[in-house]
Design a protein around this motif. Structure first.
Motif, PDB file in Angstrom:
ATOM      1  N   GLY A 191     -47.720  52.309  85.916  1.00  0.00           N
ATOM      2  CA  GLY A 191     -48.766  53.322  86.148  1.00  0.00           C
ATOM      3  C   GLY A 191     -48.949  54.229  84.945  1.00  0.00           C
ATOM      4  N   PRO A 192     -49.802  55.278  85.106  1.00  0.00           N
ATOM      5  CA  PRO A 192     -50.018  56.207  83.992  1.00  0.00           C
ATOM      6  C   PRO A 192     -48.734  56.974  83.634  1.00  0.00           C
ATOM      7  N   LEU A 193     -48.602  57.346  82.370  1.00  0.00           N
ATOM      8  CA  LEU A 193     -47.397  58.055  81.910  1.00  0.00           C
ATOM      9  C   LEU A 193     -47.544  59.553  82.164  1.00  0.00           C
ATOM     10  N   THR A 194     -46.427  60.215  82.453  1.00  0.00           N
ATOM     11  CA  THR A 194     -46.452  61.679  82.529  1.00  0.00           C
ATOM     12  C   THR A 194     -46.550  62.211  81.093  1.00  0.00           C
ATOM     13  N   ASP A 195     -46.769  63.542  80.966  1.00  0.00           N
ATOM     14  CA  ASP A 195     -46.875  64.124  79.626  1.00  0.00           C
ATOM     15  C   ASP A 195     -45.629  63.842  78.785  1.00  0.00           C
ATOM     16  N   SER A 196     -44.467  64.044  79.412  1.00  0.00           N
ATOM     17  CA  SER A 196     -43.247  63.871  78.607  1.00  0.00           C
ATOM     18  C   SER A 196     -43.021  62.390  78.281  1.00  0.00           C
ATOM     19  N   GLU A 197     -43.410  61.502  79.209  1.00  0.00           N
ATOM     20  CA  GLU A 197     -43.276  60.065  78.902  1.00  0.00           C
ATOM     21  C   GLU A 197     -44.242  59.668  77.780  1.00  0.00           C
ATOM     22  N   TYR A 198     -45.419  60.260  77.826  1.00  0.00           N
ATOM     23  CA  TYR A 198     -46.409  59.951  76.776  1.00  0.00           C
ATOM     24  C   TYR A 198     -45.891  60.403  75.398  1.00  0.00           C
ATOM     25  N   LYS A 199     -45.250  61.589  75.403  1.00  0.00           N
ATOM     26  CA  LYS A 199     -44.673  62.087  74.142  1.00  0.00           C
ATOM     27  C   LYS A 199     -43.580  61.138  73.651  1.00  0.00           C
ATOM     28  N   GLU A 200     -42.810  60.634  74.605  1.00  0.00           N
ATOM     29  CA  GLU A 200     -41.735  59.709  74.242  1.00  0.00           C
ATOM     30  C   GLU A 200     -42.325  58.416  73.654  1.00  0.00           C
ATOM     31  N   MET A 201     -43.400  57.950  74.279  1.00  0.00           N
ATOM     32  CA  MET A 201     -44.061  56.738  73.805  1.00  0.00           C
ATOM     33  C   MET A 201     -44.611  56.940  72.375  1.00  0.00           C
ATOM     34  N   GLN A 202     -45.141  58.162  72.134  1.00  0.00           N
ATOM     35  CA  GLN A 202     -45.706  58.444  70.801  1.00  0.00           C
ATOM     36  C   GLN A 202     -44.653  58.343  69.697  1.00  0.00           C
ATOM     37  N   LEU A 203     -43.387  58.553  70.099  1.00  0.00           N
ATOM     38  CA  LEU A 203     -42.318  58.509  69.100  1.00  0.00           C
ATOM     39  C   LEU A 203     -42.126  57.122  68.490  1.00  0.00           C
ATOM     40  N   HIS A 204     -42.770  56.088  69.082  1.00  0.00           N
ATOM     41  CA  HIS A 204     -42.574  54.740  68.513  1.00  0.00           C
ATOM     42  C   HIS A 204     -43.048  54.679  67.064  1.00  0.00           C
ATOM     43  N   THR A 205     -43.999  55.566  66.703  1.00  0.00           N
ATOM     44  CA  THR A 205     -44.476  55.568  65.314  1.00  0.00           C
ATOM     45  C   THR A 205     -43.368  56.064  64.365  1.00  0.00           C
ATOM     46  N   ILE A 206     -42.659  57.109  64.813  1.00  0.00           N
ATOM     47  CA  ILE A 206     -41.568  57.667  63.993  1.00  0.00           C
ATOM     48  C   ILE A 206     -40.379  56.699  63.953  1.00  0.00           C
ATOM     49  N   PHE A 207     -39.983  56.183  65.133  1.00  0.00           N
ATOM     50  CA  PHE A 207     -38.875  55.221  65.164  1.00  0.00           C
ATOM     51  C   PHE A 207     -39.198  54.040  64.248  1.00  0.00           C
ATOM     52  N   GLY A 208     -40.424  53.528  64.388  1.00  0.00           N
ATOM     53  CA  GLY A 208     -40.832  52.360  63.598  1.00  0.00           C
ATOM     54  C   GLY A 208     -40.738  52.635  62.117  1.00  0.00           C
ATOM     55  N   SER A 209     -41.220  53.818  61.698  1.00  0.00           N
ATOM     56  CA  SER A 209     -41.197  54.115  60.258  1.00  0.00           C
ATOM     57  C   SER A 209     -39.761  54.228  59.770  1.00  0.00           C
ATOM     58  N   GLN A 210     -38.873  54.729  60.650  1.00  0.00           N
ATOM     59  CA  GLN A 210     -37.468  54.827  60.227  1.00  0.00           C
ATOM     60  C   GLN A 210     -36.837  53.447  60.058  1.00  0.00           C
ATOM     61  N   ILE A 211     -37.215  52.522  60.910  1.00  0.00           N
ATOM     62  CA  ILE A 211     -36.686  51.153  60.789  1.00  0.00           C
ATOM     63  C   ILE A 211     -37.197  50.515  59.492  1.00  0.00           C
ATOM     64  N   VAL A 212     -38.514  50.628  59.289  1.00  0.00           N
ATOM     65  CA  VAL A 212     -39.141  49.948  58.148  1.00  0.00           C
ATOM     66  C   VAL A 212     -38.700  50.571  56.810  1.00  0.00           C
ATOM     67  N   LYS A 213     -38.531  51.892  56.817  1.00  0.00           N
ATOM     68  CA  LYS A 213     -38.104  52.593  55.599  1.00  0.00           C
ATOM     69  C   LYS A 213     -36.766  52.099  55.078  1.00  0.00           C
ATOM     70  N   ARG A 214     -35.901  51.727  56.005  1.00  0.00           N
ATOM     71  CA  ARG A 214     -34.549  51.323  55.618  1.00  0.00           C
ATOM     72  C   ARG A 214     -34.502  49.920  55.018  1.00  0.00           C
ATOM     73  N   MET A 215     -35.603  49.164  55.118  1.00  0.00           N
ATOM     74  CA  MET A 215     -35.589  47.803  54.572  1.00  0.00           C
ATOM     75  C   MET A 215     -36.432  47.801  53.305  1.00  0.00           C
ATOM     76  N   SER A 216     -35.741  47.672  52.171  1.00  0.00           N
ATOM     77  CA  SER A 216     -36.465  47.882  50.909  1.00  0.00           C
ATOM     78  C   SER A 216     -37.670  46.955  50.773  1.00  0.00           C
ATOM     79  N   CYS A 217     -37.565  45.707  51.280  1.00  0.00           N
ATOM     80  CA  CYS A 217     -38.696  44.784  51.089  1.00  0.00           C
ATOM     81  C   CYS A 217     -39.905  45.182  51.944  1.00  0.00           C
ATOM     82  N   LEU A 218     -39.710  46.009  52.968  1.00  0.00           N
ATOM     83  CA  LEU A 218     -40.830  46.376  53.848  1.00  0.00           C
ATOM     84  C   LEU A 218     -41.301  47.807  53.625  1.00  0.00           C
ATOM     85  N   HIS A 219     -40.704  48.468  52.664  1.00  0.00           N
ATOM     86  CA  HIS A 219     -40.934  49.895  52.474  1.00  0.00           C
ATOM     87  C   HIS A 219     -42.429  50.254  52.390  1.00  0.00           C
TER      88      HIS A 219
END
Ligand SMILES: [Fe+2]
Length: 320
Positions: A191-219
């Motif tokens: 179903g639809p996300l609550t405000d706090s769940e939506y904020k948590e979902m938005q964090l995928h952009t930050i998590f993703g950038s942290q993963i990619v940043k650590r791999m020099s070939c994908l920087h």
């Protein structure tokens, strides 16, 4: 001559031609140095001067390509006035130059093989991570790959540089990699996300950038991963960037991602038709999406869905 030697000779010739054309035709300073060198040579030939050292000094300033170094050394070595030992040392210099340049050519060959391997490795790594994300949420099956294919086509039509295209392709493939770190209760909620769940979902952009940043070939893909939910009007996330503050590869990925998300079924809603999704993209041009990229997108859409139905079927063959 073997194929490898042939290629090597071709590369060497091509490089000598290109360098020589670039140097003398476009650079007035080099043109002056070259004409000064010709004068010195004439003086030597006419016996007005006896030392070729000035010529060598001038020649060095030209940063000459390999082919010209050996012909220059030959010209100096053949001057009749020179003593034999000086000729010998010049020949030695010439052969050192030749060896150095043949090493450089070899280095370039090895370098391009390494580059190919790195690019291959780049896509293998990116694909492996994209598969890992989709394993978390099979409902989005093939989404990363379709966003990759659409973004690749848009990038080609935007005439971006080879490097930017590479980062765009990798970034599009990896744009949602950060969803690996989002809890099942949020990622798979029907179903639809609550405000706090939506904020948590938005964090995928930050998590993703942290993963990619650590791999020099994908920087270089970080921009697309971190900023693919930014909007032209500044109401996107995670940073609320506006217009051209959003890097090009993120603006392209944003259109490709939104289009594919709308045209496929999700756990919480049914897919729109391709025509409806196109209308949505056009309707949000300038507010959510970069209007220039929307124009390019429209051309791609017509090429794919109107002129070439087989291509569109192939693109959406795995969608649910
Ligand atoms: Fe996303």
């Amino acid at each position: 001559m073997s194929k490898k030697e042939n290629n090597k000779a071709e590369v060497e010739n091509q490089s000598a031609k290109t360098n020589s054309k670039r140097s003398y035709e476009t650079d007035p300073t080099l043109k002056d140095i070259a004409s000064n060198l010709n004068d010195k040579f004439s003086s030597l030939r006419e016996g007005k001067e006896s030392s070729p050292v000035d010529c060598i000094n001038i020649f060095e300033k030209l940063h000459p390509p390999a082919g010209e170094i050996s012909s220059f050394a030959k010209q100096i070595g053949e001057l009749p006035e020179l003593k034999v030992d000086f000729k010998n040392s010049l020949n030695k210099i010439a052969s050192t130059f030749r060896n150095a340049f043949s090493n450089i050519t070899e280095y370039n060959e090895i370098n391009s093989q390494i580059k190919e391997l790195l690019i291959e490795n780049f896509f293998h790594t990116a694909r492996a991570l994209a598969i890992a994300v989709e394993a978390r949420d099979p409902y989005t099956g093939g989404h990363s790959d379709r966003v990759f294919q659409i973004a690749t086509e848009l990038g080609k039509r935007c005439n971006i540089s080879i490097t930017e295209q590479l980062y765009l392709e990798g970034g599009a493939l990896l744009h949602d990699v950060g969803k690996i770190a989002v809890r099942d209760g949020v990622l798979l909620k029907p179903g639809p996300l609550t405000d706090s769940e939506y904020k948590e979902m938005q964090l995928h952009t930050i998590f993703g950038s942290q993963i990619v940043k650590r791999m020099s070939c994908l920087h270089g893909c970080v921009d697309a991963v971190l900023l693919h939910h930014e909007r032209m009007d500044g109401y996107g996330y995670p940073h609320g960037l506006k217009g051209k503050e959003i890097p090009l590869i993120a603006r392209i990925t944003s259109v490709a991602d939104a289009y594919d998300a709308m045209t496929t079924n999700r756990i919480y809603r049914k897919a729109l038709s391709h025509e409806q999704a196109l209308e949505e993209i056009l309707r949000n041009s300038g507010t959510q999406f970069d209007p220039e990229i929307v124009k390019v997108f429209l051309i791609w859409w017509e090429d794919t869905f109107q002129k070439n139905p087989a291509k569109s079927k192939e693109l959406y063959k795995y969608s649910k």
